[in-house]
Motif scaffolding. Structure first.
Motif, PDB file in Angstrom:
ATOM      1  N   LEU A 191       3.109  -0.428  -3.868  1.00  0.00           N
ATOM      2  CA  LEU A 191       3.225  -0.129  -2.630  1.00  0.00           C
ATOM      3  C   LEU A 191       4.137   0.926  -2.218  1.00  0.00           C
ATOM      4  O   LEU A 191       3.959   1.980  -1.511  1.00  0.00           O
ATOM      5  N   LYS A 192       5.145   0.745  -2.944  1.00  0.00           N
ATOM      6  CA  LYS A 192       6.383   1.885  -2.666  1.00  0.00           C
ATOM      7  C   LYS A 192       6.018   3.251  -3.324  1.00  0.00           C
ATOM      8  O   LYS A 192       6.335   4.354  -2.652  1.00  0.00           O
ATOM      9  N   LYS A 193       5.363   3.231  -4.478  1.00  0.00           N
ATOM     10  CA  LYS A 193       4.906   4.216  -5.115  1.00  0.00           C
ATOM     11  C   LYS A 193       3.890   5.021  -4.334  1.00  0.00           C
ATOM     12  O   LYS A 193       3.853   6.243  -4.303  1.00  0.00           O
ATOM     13  N   ASN A 194       3.070   4.331  -3.547  1.00  0.00           N
ATOM     14  CA  ASN A 194       1.874   4.918  -2.571  1.00  0.00           C
ATOM     15  C   ASN A 194       2.517   5.177  -1.347  1.00  0.00           C
ATOM     16  O   ASN A 194       1.988   5.843  -0.370  1.00  0.00           O
ATOM     17  N   LYS A 195       3.870   4.941  -1.072  1.00  0.00           N
ATOM     18  CA  LYS A 195       4.706   5.048   0.227  1.00  0.00           C
ATOM     19  C   LYS A 195       3.774   4.742   1.447  1.00  0.00           C
ATOM     20  O   LYS A 195       3.524   5.595   2.542  1.00  0.00           O
ATOM     21  N   PHE A 196       3.510   3.377   1.339  1.00  0.00           N
ATOM     22  CA  PHE A 196       2.947   2.924   2.517  1.00  0.00           C
ATOM     23  C   PHE A 196       4.000   2.524   3.571  1.00  0.00           C
ATOM     24  O   PHE A 196       5.085   2.200   3.219  1.00  0.00           O
ATOM     25  N   SER A 197       3.587   2.411   4.947  1.00  0.00           N
ATOM     26  CA  SER A 197       4.522   2.107   5.939  1.00  0.00           C
ATOM     27  C   SER A 197       5.054   0.719   5.864  1.00  0.00           C
ATOM     28  O   SER A 197       4.160   0.078   5.167  1.00  0.00           O
ATOM     29  N   ASP A 198       6.224   0.395   6.371  1.00  0.00           N
ATOM     30  CA  ASP A 198       6.579  -0.939   6.207  1.00  0.00           C
ATOM     31  C   ASP A 198       5.629  -1.909   7.169  1.00  0.00           C
ATOM     32  O   ASP A 198       5.326  -3.051   6.543  1.00  0.00           O
ATOM     33  N   LYS A 199       4.881  -1.652   8.387  1.00  0.00           N
ATOM     34  CA  LYS A 199       4.008  -2.405   8.826  1.00  0.00           C
ATOM     35  C   LYS A 199       2.828  -2.486   7.904  1.00  0.00           C
ATOM     36  O   LYS A 199       2.270  -3.809   7.764  1.00  0.00           O
ATOM     37  N   LYS A 200       2.517  -1.549   7.112  1.00  0.00           N
ATOM     38  CA  LYS A 200       1.216  -1.451   6.404  1.00  0.00           C
ATOM     39  C   LYS A 200       1.567  -2.283   5.266  1.00  0.00           C
ATOM     40  O   LYS A 200       0.650  -3.234   4.749  1.00  0.00           O
ATOM     41  N   ILE A 201       2.678  -2.277   4.459  1.00  0.00           N
ATOM     42  CA  ILE A 201       3.028  -3.282   3.430  1.00  0.00           C
ATOM     43  C   ILE A 201       3.130  -4.634   3.749  1.00  0.00           C
ATOM     44  O   ILE A 201       2.556  -5.388   3.211  1.00  0.00           O
ATOM     45  N   LYS A 202       3.498  -5.039   4.950  1.00  0.00           N
ATOM     46  CA  LYS A 202       3.516  -6.315   5.380  1.00  0.00           C
ATOM     47  C   LYS A 202       2.345  -6.936   5.664  1.00  0.00           C
ATOM     48  O   LYS A 202       1.904  -8.120   5.149  1.00  0.00           O
ATOM     49  N   LYS A 203       1.298  -6.123   6.023  1.00  0.00           N
ATOM     50  CA  LYS A 203      -0.233  -6.512   6.188  1.00  0.00           C
ATOM     51  C   LYS A 203      -0.933  -6.781   4.769  1.00  0.00           C
ATOM     52  O   LYS A 203      -1.631  -7.639   4.538  1.00  0.00           O
ATOM     53  N   ILE A 204      -0.485  -5.980   3.881  1.00  0.00           N
ATOM     54  CA  ILE A 204      -1.079  -6.124   2.640  1.00  0.00           C
ATOM     55  C   ILE A 204      -0.659  -7.142   1.832  1.00  0.00           C
ATOM     56  O   ILE A 204      -1.439  -7.840   1.000  1.00  0.00           O
ATOM     57  N   LYS A 205       0.652  -7.537   1.885  1.00  0.00           N
ATOM     58  CA  LYS A 205       1.246  -8.632   1.178  1.00  0.00           C
ATOM     59  C   LYS A 205       0.513  -9.755   1.835  1.00  0.00           C
ATOM     60  O   LYS A 205       0.582 -10.779   1.080  1.00  0.00           O
ATOM     61  N   ALA A 206       0.351  -9.751   3.165  1.00  0.00           N
ATOM     62  CA  ALA A 206      -0.338 -11.143   3.844  1.00  0.00           C
ATOM     63  C   ALA A 206      -1.545 -11.431   3.048  1.00  0.00           C
ATOM     64  O   ALA A 206      -2.020 -12.390   2.827  1.00  0.00           O
ATOM     65  N   ARG A 207      -2.270 -10.179   2.828  1.00  0.00           N
ATOM     66  CA  ARG A 207      -3.632 -10.296   2.316  1.00  0.00           C
ATOM     67  C   ARG A 207      -3.572 -11.021   0.844  1.00  0.00           C
ATOM     68  O   ARG A 207      -4.526 -11.888   0.556  1.00  0.00           O
ATOM     69  N   PHE A 208      -2.539 -10.423   0.273  1.00  0.00           N
ATOM     70  CA  PHE A 208      -2.377 -10.975  -1.312  1.00  0.00           C
ATOM     71  C   PHE A 208      -1.976 -12.269  -1.560  1.00  0.00           C
ATOM     72  O   PHE A 208      -2.512 -13.079  -2.272  1.00  0.00           O
TER      73      PHE A 208
END
Length: 213
Positions: A165-182
């Motif tokens: 996620l850091k490598k693809n430079k997602f926003s903090d909000k986006k990162i939070k949503k993706i982690k929730a899905r995983f």
């Protein structure tokens, strides 16, 4: 004659002399308190024949009784021997039964110990094969510190979700949503590798676009 002498004279027992006296076939008198048998001349003349004919059976009877007594002694000795042998065999049988029971108990005990050792070995193997949460965390930290990602095959590249996620430079909000899905599907989705509390992706082998959007 006395009763004993008369019995010896006629070759019969004293009881037989007394029976003859009671039947009246022999006469008797009592002299000085002793019963005496009166023998007439006709009976004296027959004495040699009767003595010769009757004493021989008495001698045979004595030998017969002696033989019976010897046989009885032998039989008694044999009976005693058989009783001793029977007692010895019974004791041996009881000893054998005790030894067999102890042997069976020892075998079952050894089998129980073997089974316990096998179960302990299996349990130990599972424990060794499955890293604990602390061990997994230590492995992750060592990988991160060395800036290395675990690689399992030549055509795969495993990378942690955080690093991806850091490598693809997602926003903090986006990162939070993706982690929730995983977190929601990680345990059921074979594309996600869980080590401790971290998620890893095999980006060359699987497509994660349905989760990262």
């Amino acid at each position: 004659m006395t009763v004993g002498e008369a019995a010896e004279h006629f070759g019969i027992s004293k009881e037989a002399i007394h029976n003859r006296i009671r039947r009246g076939s022999l006469k008797s008198v009592v002299e000085n308190g002793i019963k005496m048998v009166v023998i007439d001349d006709s009976e004296l003349k027959q004495t040699p024949k009767r003595t010769t004919q009757t004493r021989k059976p008495l001698a045979n009877n004595d030998r017969y009784y002696k033989l019976l007594e010897e046989q009885n002694l032998k039989l008694q000795s044999r009976v005693d021997t058989l009783e001793n042998e029977t007692r010895s065999l019974r004791d041996q049988k009881e000893e054998m039964l005790i030894q067999e029971r102890e042997k069976i108990e020892r075998i079952y005990k050894e089998k129980d110990e073997q089974l316990k050792n096998i179960l302990n070995s299996i349990s130990s193997k599972f424990m060794l094969d499955a890293p604990t949460e602390i061990e997994s965390q230590i492995i992750e930290e060592e990988l991160l510190e060395a800036e290395l990602e675990p690689i399992v095959e030549e055509e795969s590249e495993i990378i942690s979700l955080n690093k991806y996620l850091k490598k693809n430079k997602f926003s903090d909000k986006k990162i939070k949503k993706i982690k929730a899905r995983f977190k929601k599907i990680a345990k059921a989705d074979e594309r996600v590798v869980i080590v401790g509390s971290k998620y890893y992706l095999d980006i060359l082998k699987y497509d994660y676009r349905d989760l990262i959007k």
